[in-house]
Design a protein around this motif. Structure first.
Motif, PDB file in Angstrom:
ATOM      1  N   PHE A  46       0.839  -1.191   0.000  1.00 58.77           N
ATOM      2  CA  PHE A  46       0.000   0.000   0.000  1.00 58.77           C
ATOM      3  C   PHE A  46       0.880   1.249   0.000  1.00 58.77           C
ATOM      4  O   PHE A  46       2.045   1.205   0.381  1.00 58.77           O
ATOM      5  N   PHE A  47       0.301   2.374  -0.398  1.00 55.16           N
ATOM      6  CA  PHE A  47       1.023   3.640  -0.434  1.00 55.16           C
ATOM      7  C   PHE A  47       0.023   4.789  -0.410  1.00 55.16           C
ATOM      8  O   PHE A  47      -1.175   4.607  -0.654  1.00 55.16           O
ATOM      9  N   ARG A  48       0.538   5.968  -0.133  1.00 55.24           N
ATOM     10  CA  ARG A  48      -0.265   7.191  -0.215  1.00 55.24           C
ATOM     11  C   ARG A  48       0.080   7.903  -1.513  1.00 55.24           C
ATOM     12  O   ARG A  48       1.237   8.227  -1.766  1.00 55.24           O
ATOM     13  N   ASP A  49      -0.921   8.106  -2.377  1.00 56.78           N
ATOM     14  CA  ASP A  49      -0.704   8.828  -3.620  1.00 56.78           C
ATOM     15  C   ASP A  49      -0.470  10.302  -3.291  1.00 56.78           C
ATOM     16  O   ASP A  49      -1.339  10.965  -2.716  1.00 56.78           O
ATOM     17  N   THR A  50       0.700  10.826  -3.638  1.00 59.51           N
ATOM     18  CA  THR A  50       1.047  12.185  -3.232  1.00 59.51           C
ATOM     19  C   THR A  50       0.312  13.251  -4.032  1.00 59.51           C
ATOM     20  O   THR A  50       0.298  14.409  -3.636  1.00 59.51           O
ATOM     21  N   ALA A  51      -0.293  12.879  -5.161  1.00 62.98           N
ATOM     22  CA  ALA A  51      -1.057  13.847  -5.938  1.00 62.98           C
ATOM     23  C   ALA A  51      -2.413  14.143  -5.314  1.00 62.98           C
ATOM     24  O   ALA A  51      -2.913  15.261  -5.385  1.00 62.98           O
ATOM     25  N   THR A  52      -3.006  13.135  -4.679  1.00 61.43           N
ATOM     26  CA  THR A  52      -4.372  13.285  -4.185  1.00 61.43           C
ATOM     27  C   THR A  52      -4.527  12.978  -2.708  1.00 61.43           C
ATOM     28  O   THR A  52      -5.567  13.297  -2.124  1.00 61.43           O
ATOM     29  N   GLY A  53      -3.554  12.318  -2.100  1.00 60.98           N
ATOM     30  CA  GLY A  53      -3.690  11.881  -0.723  1.00 60.98           C
ATOM     31  C   GLY A  53      -4.441  10.578  -0.582  1.00 60.98           C
ATOM     32  O   GLY A  53      -4.596  10.061   0.532  1.00 60.98           O
ATOM     33  N   ARG A  54      -4.904  10.003  -1.702  1.00 61.04           N
ATOM     34  CA  ARG A  54      -5.663   8.755  -1.660  1.00 61.04           C
ATOM     35  C   ARG A  54      -4.737   7.562  -1.406  1.00 61.04           C
ATOM     36  O   ARG A  54      -3.587   7.539  -1.844  1.00 61.04           O
ATOM     37  N   ILE A  55      -5.262   6.561  -0.694  1.00 59.28           N
ATOM     38  CA  ILE A  55      -4.499   5.356  -0.411  1.00 59.28           C
ATOM     39  C   ILE A  55      -4.667   4.374  -1.556  1.00 59.28           C
ATOM     40  O   ILE A  55      -5.784   4.108  -2.012  1.00 59.28           O
ATOM     41  N   GLY A  56      -3.526   3.841  -2.032  1.00 59.48           N
ATOM     42  CA  GLY A  56      -3.541   2.908  -3.149  1.00 59.48           C
ATOM     43  C   GLY A  56      -2.803   1.635  -2.829  1.00 59.48           C
ATOM     44  O   GLY A  56      -2.193   1.484  -1.766  1.00 59.48           O
ATOM     45  N   VAL A  57      -2.843   0.704  -3.775  1.00 56.34           N
ATOM     46  CA  VAL A  57      -2.171  -0.575  -3.630  1.00 56.34           C
ATOM     47  C   VAL A  57      -1.543  -0.959  -4.960  1.00 56.34           C
ATOM     48  O   VAL A  57      -2.058  -0.620  -6.030  1.00 56.34           O
ATOM     49  N   ALA A 295      21.750  -1.664  -4.343  1.00 58.54           N
ATOM     50  CA  ALA A 295      21.494  -0.251  -4.608  1.00 58.54           C
ATOM     51  C   ALA A 295      20.012   0.016  -4.450  1.00 58.54           C
ATOM     52  O   ALA A 295      19.183  -0.901  -4.559  1.00 58.54           O
ATOM     53  N   PRO A 296      19.627   1.267  -4.186  1.00 54.87           N
ATOM     54  CA  PRO A 296      18.206   1.599  -4.059  1.00 54.87           C
ATOM     55  C   PRO A 296      17.448   1.351  -5.365  1.00 54.87           C
ATOM     56  O   PRO A 296      17.986   1.577  -6.450  1.00 54.87           O
ATOM     57  N   ARG A 297      16.196   0.889  -5.235  1.00 56.62           N
ATOM     58  CA  ARG A 297      15.323   0.683  -6.392  1.00 56.62           C
ATOM     59  C   ARG A 297      14.034   1.466  -6.172  1.00 56.62           C
ATOM     60  O   ARG A 297      13.429   1.394  -5.103  1.00 56.62           O
ATOM     61  N   GLU A 298      13.592   2.184  -7.172  1.00 52.56           N
ATOM     62  CA  GLU A 298      12.316   2.891  -7.091  1.00 52.56           C
ATOM     63  C   GLU A 298      11.194   1.908  -7.374  1.00 52.56           C
ATOM     64  O   GLU A 298      11.163   1.271  -8.419  1.00 52.56           O
ATOM     65  N   LEU A 299      10.242   1.800  -6.428  1.00 51.33           N
ATOM     66  CA  LEU A 299       9.136   0.859  -6.573  1.00 51.33           C
ATOM     67  C   LEU A 299       7.870   1.517  -7.087  1.00 51.33           C
ATOM     68  O   LEU A 299       7.182   0.960  -7.951  1.00 51.33           O
ATOM     69  N   VAL A 300       7.518   2.681  -6.520  1.00 48.51           N
ATOM     70  CA  VAL A 300       6.270   3.343  -6.879  1.00 48.51           C
ATOM     71  C   VAL A 300       6.519   4.846  -7.004  1.00 48.51           C
ATOM     72  O   VAL A 300       6.997   5.462  -6.048  1.00 48.51           O
ATOM     73  N   GLN A 301       6.202   5.423  -8.139  1.00 43.15           N
ATOM     74  CA  GLN A 301       6.333   6.857  -8.323  1.00 43.15           C
ATOM     75  C   GLN A 301       5.105   7.577  -7.778  1.00 43.15           C
ATOM     76  O   GLN A 301       4.023   7.015  -7.666  1.00 43.15           O
ATOM     77  N   GLY A 302       5.292   8.850  -7.414  1.00 45.15           N
ATOM     78  CA  GLY A 302       4.187   9.650  -6.904  1.00 45.15           C
ATOM     79  C   GLY A 302       3.577   9.052  -5.658  1.00 45.15           C
ATOM     80  O   GLY A 302       2.353   9.063  -5.489  1.00 45.15           O
ATOM     81  N   ALA A 303       4.440   8.532  -4.779  1.00 49.22           N
ATOM     82  CA  ALA A 303       3.941   7.776  -3.629  1.00 49.22           C
ATOM     83  C   ALA A 303       4.754   8.058  -2.378  1.00 49.22           C
ATOM     84  O   ALA A 303       5.904   8.491  -2.452  1.00 49.22           O
ATOM     85  N   ALA A 304       4.142   7.809  -1.219  1.00 47.80           N
ATOM     86  CA  ALA A 304       4.789   7.947   0.077  1.00 47.80           C
ATOM     87  C   ALA A 304       4.099   7.005   1.046  1.00 47.80           C
ATOM     88  O   ALA A 304       3.136   6.312   0.690  1.00 47.80           O
ATOM     89  N   SER A 305       4.579   6.974   2.297  1.00 50.60           N
ATOM     90  CA  SER A 305       3.971   6.207   3.376  1.00 50.60           C
ATOM     91  C   SER A 305       3.711   4.739   2.979  1.00 50.60           C
ATOM     92  O   SER A 305       2.583   4.258   3.041  1.00 50.60           O
ATOM     93  N   PRO A 306       4.753   3.997   2.583  1.00 45.45           N
ATOM     94  CA  PRO A 306       4.543   2.595   2.214  1.00 45.45           C
ATOM     95  C   PRO A 306       4.035   1.777   3.391  1.00 45.45           C
ATOM     96  O   PRO A 306       4.378   2.025   4.538  1.00 45.45           O
ATOM     97  N   ALA A 307       3.194   0.781   3.087  1.00 45.21           N
ATOM     98  CA  ALA A 307       2.646  -0.117   4.086  1.00 45.21           C
ATOM     99  C   ALA A 307       2.506  -1.486   3.467  1.00 45.21           C
ATOM    100  O   ALA A 307       2.018  -1.614   2.340  1.00 45.21           O
ATOM    101  N   VAL A 308       2.920  -2.525   4.181  1.00 46.25           N
ATOM    102  CA  VAL A 308       2.925  -3.883   3.648  1.00 46.25           C
ATOM    103  C   VAL A 308       2.098  -4.794   4.541  1.00 46.25           C
ATOM    104  O   VAL A 308       2.303  -4.831   5.756  1.00 46.25           O
ATOM    105  N   THR A 309       1.182  -5.529   3.952  1.00 46.86           N
ATOM    106  CA  THR A 309       0.389  -6.495   4.711  1.00 46.86           C
ATOM    107  C   THR A 309       1.195  -7.756   4.920  1.00 46.86           C
ATOM    108  O   THR A 309       1.884  -8.225   4.011  1.00 46.86           O
ATOM    109  N   GLY A 310       1.116  -8.322   6.116  1.00 48.03           N
ATOM    110  CA  GLY A 310       1.864  -9.519   6.421  1.00 48.03           C
ATOM    111  C   GLY A 310       1.167 -10.787   6.001  1.00 48.03           C
ATOM    112  O   GLY A 310       0.053 -10.769   5.536  1.00 48.03           O
TER     113      GLY A 310
END
Length: 310
Positions: A46-57, A295-310
């Motif tokens: 999961f992530f927070r879309d930085t353009a809208t604040g909406r939570i995505g997956v 090395a660092p890898r970019e996973l999701v653009q335009g995103a913040a606050s990553p969250a992972v379900t266990g």
């Protein structure tokens, strides 16, 4: 007793970011995207879309956005937490939304401050947060923090852990400017870690929730994140004025490993699994190996606050 925030990192910028959503080039398309009905299931990012604040997956390269808007978001098991600042409120007020596995609200708390950090314990039974607050007379920056938690099963609310007894060098520590932030729980739902800041220093605190006491085990540790196997802590280490490096601390040996991300990271990192650490930087979610290699890898653009379900 109110507490002074010390070296939390980019304080004014973080508060501003919590009040207003960051815009990106995706603004028009993201805002128009229909809201998806998301359900928590294992292996999701999961992530927070930085353009809208909406939570995505993101699953198998597919990106979907829900209608839920948050400033900070976290998940574990069948529980999620959303921190959402109320627009136009001065001083700021944040809604702490405890969510079920369909991201429906099951409980709400209204607390003073703006969102900074959020987590859910691995067993899904506790949600915790850190908020910026204003008004403490001794706070030279004008900002303080409140770290609190909510017991999902019992409904018990701890608005702040500021009265947690802590021992530094085997002595009970007392100071008017003590702050706590960045809570992270072990799988047992009892042991937890947090940052203690006081008198220009930060410490990693290991605490027992049932006994409600803790001890400082390492200096210069901020925003800890406990690994799924509960043996290591990922954290940000201050290496200069406004500059932090991601590192991993082995809790048994206290050996520290700097990660391959060379840029400054002002975030509470998240373990994707026992081998990979996630974090937000430059309007994207990144991943880096937890052993210092790669090395660092970019996973999701335009995103913040990553969250992972266990």
């Amino acid at each position: 007793m109110k507490r002074l925030v010390l070296a939390l990192g980019g304080t004014a910028l973080l508060v501003a970011a919590a009040v207003g959503y960051t815009l990106s080039a995706r603004h028009d398309t993201a805002a128009a995207e229909p809201a998806a009905q998301l359900t928590l299931s294992p292996g999701q990012l999961f992530f927070r879309d930085t353009a809208t604040g909406r939570i995505g997956v993101v699953t198998q390269q597919e990106r979907r956005l829900s209608g839920l808007k948050c400033d900070r978001f976290a998940v574990a098991k069948q529980t999620a937490v959303c921190l959402a600042v109320r627009p136009g409120t001065l001083p700021a007020v944040t809604d702490v939304l405890v969510l079920d596995d369909h991201l429906a609200v099951r409980h709400t708390e209204k607390l003073p401050g703006t969102p900074s950090r959020a987590r859910v314990s691995p067993d899904g039974k506790r949600v915790d947060w850190t908020l910026f607050v204003t008004g403490d007379s001794y706070a030279q920056t004008g900002f303080s923090t409140r770290a609190g938690l909510y017991e999902v099963d019992t409904g018990r609310l701890v608005k702040t852990i500021e009265e947690l007894p802590v021992f530094v060098d085997d002595q009970r520590y007392f100071a008017a400017d003590v702050n706590y932030w960045g809570i992270t729980f072990a799988p047992d739902g009892n042991r937890f870690y947090a940052t203690l800041g006081s008198k220009g220093k930060t410490y990693l605190v290991e605490a027992d929730y049932k006994r409600y006491r803790g001890k400082a085990i390492r200096e210069n540790v901020e925003c800890p994140s406990l690994s799924p196997d509960a043996t290591r802590v990922a954290f940000k280490k201050k290496v200069g004025d406004g500059v932090w490096r991601l590192s991993v601390l082995d809790l048994k040996t206290l050996k520290e490993t700097e990660l391959a991300e060379q840029r400054s990271v002002d975030d509470q990192a998240l373990w994707q699994d026992d081998h990979t650490v996630l974090y937000g930087r430059d309007n994207a979610v990144w991943a880096v190996p937890a052993d210092g290699s790669g090395a660092p890898r970019e996973l999701v653009q335009g995103a913040a606050s990553p969250a992972v379900t266990g």
